[in-house]
Enzyme design. Sequence first.
Site, short mmCIF file in Angstrom:
data_model
loop_
_atom_site.label_atom_id
_atom_site.label_comp_id
_atom_site.label_asym_id
_atom_site.label_seq_id
_atom_site.Cartn_x
_atom_site.Cartn_y
_atom_site.Cartn_z
N TYR A 1 3.21 9.74 -10.88
CA TYR A 1 2.33 8.90 -10.06
C TYR A 1 1.54 7.94 -10.94
O TYR A 1 1.44 6.74 -10.65
CB TYR A 1 1.39 9.80 -9.26
CG TYR A 1 0.52 9.09 -8.26
CD1 TYR A 1 1.05 8.59 -7.08
CD2 TYR A 1 -0.86 8.94 -8.47
CE1 TYR A 1 0.25 7.95 -6.14
CE2 TYR A 1 -1.66 8.31 -7.55
CZ TYR A 1 -1.10 7.81 -6.39
OH TYR A 1 -1.90 7.17 -5.46
N ALA A 2 0.99 8.45 -12.05
CA ALA A 2 0.22 7.61 -12.96
C ALA A 2 1.08 6.49 -13.53
O ALA A 2 0.65 5.33 -13.62
CB ALA A 2 -0.38 8.45 -14.09
N ALA A 3 2.30 6.82 -13.93
CA ALA A 3 3.20 5.80 -14.48
C ALA A 3 3.52 4.74 -13.44
O ALA A 3 3.57 3.54 -13.75
CB ALA A 3 4.48 6.47 -14.98
N LYS B 1 1.69 3.84 -10.86
CA LYS B 1 0.50 3.04 -10.55
C LYS B 1 0.11 2.14 -11.71
O LYS B 1 -0.42 1.04 -11.51
CB LYS B 1 -0.65 3.95 -10.14
CG LYS B 1 -0.42 4.67 -8.80
CD LYS B 1 -0.23 3.69 -7.66
CE LYS B 1 -0.19 4.38 -6.29
NZ LYS B 1 -0.06 3.42 -5.17
N ASN C 1 0.81 -1.22 0.00
CA ASN C 1 0.00 0.00 0.00
C ASN C 1 0.84 1.27 0.00
O ASN C 1 0.38 2.32 -0.44
CB ASN C 1 -0.93 -0.01 1.21
CG ASN C 1 -1.57 1.34 1.47
OD1 ASN C 1 -2.47 1.76 0.76
ND2 ASN C 1 -1.07 2.04 2.49
N SER D 1 -4.18 2.72 -8.39
CA SER D 1 -5.00 3.93 -8.28
C SER D 1 -5.74 4.14 -9.60
O SER D 1 -5.26 3.73 -10.67
CB SER D 1 -4.11 5.15 -8.00
OG SER D 1 -4.84 6.36 -8.13
#
Length: 247
Positions: free
Chosen positions: A154-156, A158, A90, A142
Amino acid sequence: MNRLNGKVALVTGAGRGIGEATARKLAAEGAKVAVVDIDETNARRVASSIDPSGHNSLGLACDISDYAAVMQMVEQVMAKFGHIDILVNNAGITSDSLFHKMSLEQWQRVIDVNLTGTFNVCRAVVPYMQKQQSGRIVNVSSVSAYGNPGQANYAASKAGIIGLTKSLAKELGRYNITVNTIEPGLTATDMIKTIPGHILEEKVKKIPLGRPGQPEDQANVICFLASDEASFITGVELQVCGGSLIN
């Protein structure tokens, strides 16, 4: 009867938010829980509140981007409990910026913690699960994995977790190890406190259920995936987002 009696769970980023709620939920269902967080005070606080005696909980500090530190942490968990049945990855961070302003340091730190950190903990725990021929791994991705302005890093990270999850599910199924990922939507944790009020209001309007999720909403799903009730589920992406990804 509690669903997780006799199980040992390791939860990263468990000092607050979704991780804390998950550690508490797993413990309530009978699991012994290793509460891992980069903040030692929070890790120990949560572990102590779960079980003041310390018999069924353990609070440990660890920077999951440091593989040597992760190996040491997992060895401590094994020394106390003897086995690890459930792993919840997490722990994660954000460092938001529009792409043309994003520094290499911002990019690298988020990838190091969120993606490489998840790899590190899996790499340390999986051999024990293979040896015992069983295990449950739940990785927290996410809805931002599908792209979000200002969150390229962050997108990459996740999205990478989703690919890692599916690859591990294919590799580890023969050991009776399931590997799944949940994709939380907007959730009422410390992370959303940094969102300006008017932007937060607009985000909530786009959620069909009309509210942000609570950490417990995520914890309940994680607990299900960690239980025997989900023994024939592996490699899935479960969106826990109030419907915000409905096209």
